[in-house]
Design an enzyme around this catalytic site. Structure first.
Site, mmCIF file in Angstrom:
data_model
loop_
_atom_site.group_PDB
_atom_site.id
_atom_site.type_symbol
_atom_site.label_atom_id
_atom_site.label_comp_id
_atom_site.label_asym_id
_atom_site.label_seq_id
_atom_site.Cartn_x
_atom_site.Cartn_y
_atom_site.Cartn_z
ATOM 1 N N GLY A 1 0.841 -1.196 0.000
ATOM 2 C CA GLY A 1 0.000 0.000 0.000
ATOM 3 C C GLY A 1 0.873 1.242 0.000
ATOM 4 O O GLY A 1 2.074 1.179 0.313
ATOM 5 N N GLN B 1 3.050 9.976 1.482
ATOM 6 C CA GLN B 1 4.348 9.292 1.628
ATOM 7 C C GLN B 1 5.313 9.650 0.495
ATOM 8 O O GLN B 1 6.513 9.407 0.603
ATOM 9 C CB GLN B 1 4.145 7.767 1.695
ATOM 10 C CG GLN B 1 3.430 7.312 2.972
ATOM 11 C CD GLN B 1 3.251 5.812 3.015
ATOM 12 O OE1 GLN B 1 2.286 5.279 2.460
ATOM 13 N NE2 GLN B 1 4.164 5.106 3.654
ATOM 14 N N CYS C 1 5.639 -0.313 7.592
ATOM 15 C CA CYS C 1 5.348 0.948 6.899
ATOM 16 C C CYS C 1 6.599 1.374 6.145
ATOM 17 O O CYS C 1 7.701 1.370 6.707
ATOM 18 C CB CYS C 1 4.961 2.021 7.914
ATOM 19 S SG CYS C 1 4.554 3.606 7.152
ATOM 20 N N LEU C 2 6.420 1.740 4.879
ATOM 21 C CA LEU C 2 7.578 2.148 4.071
ATOM 22 C C LEU C 2 8.184 3.450 4.591
ATOM 23 O O LEU C 2 9.333 3.754 4.276
ATOM 24 C CB LEU C 2 7.146 2.287 2.602
ATOM 25 C CG LEU C 2 6.589 0.988 1.990
ATOM 26 C CD1 LEU C 2 6.036 1.248 0.588
ATOM 27 C CD2 LEU C 2 7.651 -0.101 1.957
ATOM 28 N N HIS D 1 -4.655 1.428 7.636
ATOM 29 C CA HIS D 1 -3.290 1.929 7.795
ATOM 30 C C HIS D 1 -3.053 3.106 6.836
ATOM 31 O O HIS D 1 -2.532 4.151 7.232
ATOM 32 C CB HIS D 1 -2.309 0.778 7.522
ATOM 33 C CG HIS D 1 -0.859 1.159 7.500
ATOM 34 N ND1 HIS D 1 0.056 0.692 8.416
ATOM 35 C CD2 HIS D 1 -0.152 1.959 6.658
ATOM 36 C CE1 HIS D 1 1.254 1.188 8.132
ATOM 37 N NE2 HIS D 1 1.157 1.965 7.058
ATOM 38 N N GLU D 2 -3.462 2.914 5.566
ATOM 39 C CA GLU D 2 -3.247 3.979 4.564
ATOM 40 C C GLU D 2 -4.114 5.199 4.865
ATOM 41 O O GLU D 2 -3.675 6.338 4.674
ATOM 42 C CB GLU D 2 -3.537 3.459 3.148
ATOM 43 C CG GLU D 2 -2.683 2.276 2.698
ATOM 44 C CD GLU D 2 -1.202 2.473 2.907
ATOM 45 O OE1 GLU D 2 -0.723 3.624 2.885
ATOM 46 O OE2 GLU D 2 -0.498 1.468 3.140
ATOM 47 N N HIS E 1 -2.596 7.489 7.261
ATOM 48 C CA HIS E 1 -1.615 8.416 6.654
ATOM 49 C C HIS E 1 -2.295 9.708 6.211
ATOM 50 O O HIS E 1 -1.695 10.785 6.284
ATOM 51 C CB HIS E 1 -0.945 7.765 5.435
ATOM 52 C CG HIS E 1 0.191 6.845 5.774
ATOM 53 N ND1 HIS E 1 1.319 7.250 6.459
ATOM 54 C CD2 HIS E 1 0.390 5.528 5.506
ATOM 55 C CE1 HIS E 1 2.153 6.233 6.592
ATOM 56 N NE2 HIS E 1 1.612 5.166 6.027
HETATM 57 O O1 K1U Z 1 3.951 2.306 4.099
HETATM 58 C C1 K1U Z 1 2.884 1.811 3.833
HETATM 59 O O2 K1U Z 1 1.844 2.378 4.113
HETATM 60 C C2 K1U Z 1 2.861 0.475 3.142
HETATM 61 C C3 K1U Z 1 2.767 -0.714 4.084
HETATM 62 C C4 K1U Z 1 1.333 -1.179 4.107
HETATM 63 C C5 K1U Z 1 0.909 -2.101 5.218
HETATM 64 C C6 K1U Z 1 1.596 -3.256 5.515
HETATM 65 C C7 K1U Z 1 1.156 -4.100 6.511
HETATM 66 C C8 K1U Z 1 0.013 -3.800 7.197
HETATM 67 C C9 K1U Z 1 -0.661 -2.648 6.913
HETATM 68 C C10 K1U Z 1 -0.229 -1.802 5.904
HETATM 69 C C11 K1U Z 1 3.683 -1.799 3.549
HETATM 70 O O3 K1U Z 1 3.513 -2.269 2.478
HETATM 71 S S1 K1U Z 1 4.999 -2.310 4.565
HETATM 72 C C12 K1U Z 1 5.768 -3.607 3.599
HETATM 73 C C13 K1U Z 1 4.981 -4.868 3.562
HETATM 74 O O4 K1U Z 1 4.084 -5.070 4.355
HETATM 75 C C14 K1U Z 1 5.296 -5.887 2.519
HETATM 76 C C15 K1U Z 1 6.359 -5.754 1.676
HETATM 77 C C16 K1U Z 1 6.619 -6.726 0.715
HETATM 78 C C17 K1U Z 1 5.823 -7.829 0.606
HETATM 79 C C18 K1U Z 1 4.747 -7.980 1.459
HETATM 80 C C19 K1U Z 1 4.479 -7.007 2.414
HETATM 81 ZN ZN ZN Z 2 2.491 3.296 6.131
#
Ligand code: K1U
Ligand code: ZN
Length: 177
Positions: free
Chosen positions: A46, A51, A99-100, A141-142, A145
């Site tokens: 996401g 971001q 979260c990225l 989560h998004e 943000h």
């Molecule tokens: O930063 C963000 O908002 C993105 C975040 C989204 C998220 C992940 C887990 C739970 C709720 C919301 C991510 O994508 S973090 C990275 C991640 O979860 C992932 C990366 C590669 C493969 C699978 C998952």
């Molecule tokens: Zn995030």
């Protein structure tokens, strides 16, 4: 399409309350395309516009849960413009979120298990749907943000401070390497 730099905590822009989109036009579609490419590249599931430094109420999600015969994830991108949660379940579920904008850190967060959401899609078409599972977690989560909230804000001060210390250590180690 372009891969955009992702803003990381403690950048103050992540605390911005994003503003509603007035019209889904070609400029917004370009932003959504760039966000999607940025999310796939990171990689993540996401991404909210803030971001990448754009304070608009836009987010993209692709859980990439299905695989093709060669084990490669099948893309299923979803675009949410001006999303609104109009109902949430009383029962909660817990997920180990990342979260990225808080790289390499994960923590368990409690959120409503199901949400009913309205939004505009890539073409500006209105939708209403009940979401559950990881899609509900990721969308919430998004949407946090869009209000300037990070998943670490859902943790106790003790857990948040520990996680931020760990992030600091991780950054120092990676800078040195
Ligand atoms: O930063 C963000 O908002 C993105 C975040 C989204 C998220 C992940 C887990 C739970 C709720 C919301 C991510 O994508 S973090 C990275 C991640 O979860 C992932 C990366 C590669 C493969 C699978 C998952
Ligand atoms: Zn995030």
């Amino acid at each position: 399409m372009a891969i955009l730099p992702i803003i990381e905590t403690p950048d103050a822009r992540l605390r911005t309350i994003s503003t509603p989109v007035a019209a889904v036009d070609d400029d917004l579609r370009r932003l959504m395309d760039d966000m999607l490419e940025t999310m796939y590249d990171a990689p993540g599931i996401g991404l909210a516009a803030i971001q990448v430094g754009v304070p608009k109420r836009v987010l993209v999600i692709d859980l990439q849960e299905e695989e093709d015969t060669e084990g490669k994830p099948i893309k299923n991108p979803r675009f949410f413009v001006n999303p609104e949660i109009i109902w949430e379940s009383e029962d909660a579920s817990v997920y180990n979120e990342g979260c990225l904008s808080v790289p390499e850190m994960y923590a368990e967060v409690d959120r409503p298990d199901r949400v009913r959401v309205t939004w505009l899609d890539y073409d500006g078409k209105p939708h209403e749907e009940e979401l559950d599972g990881l899609m509900a977690t990721c969308l919430q989560h998004e949407m946090d943000h869009l209000e300037g909230i990070l998943f670490i804000d859902h943790l106790s001060k003790l857990k948040r401070d520990m996680l931020l210390k760990k992030l600091d250590k991780f950054r120092r180690a990676n800078r040195a390497a």
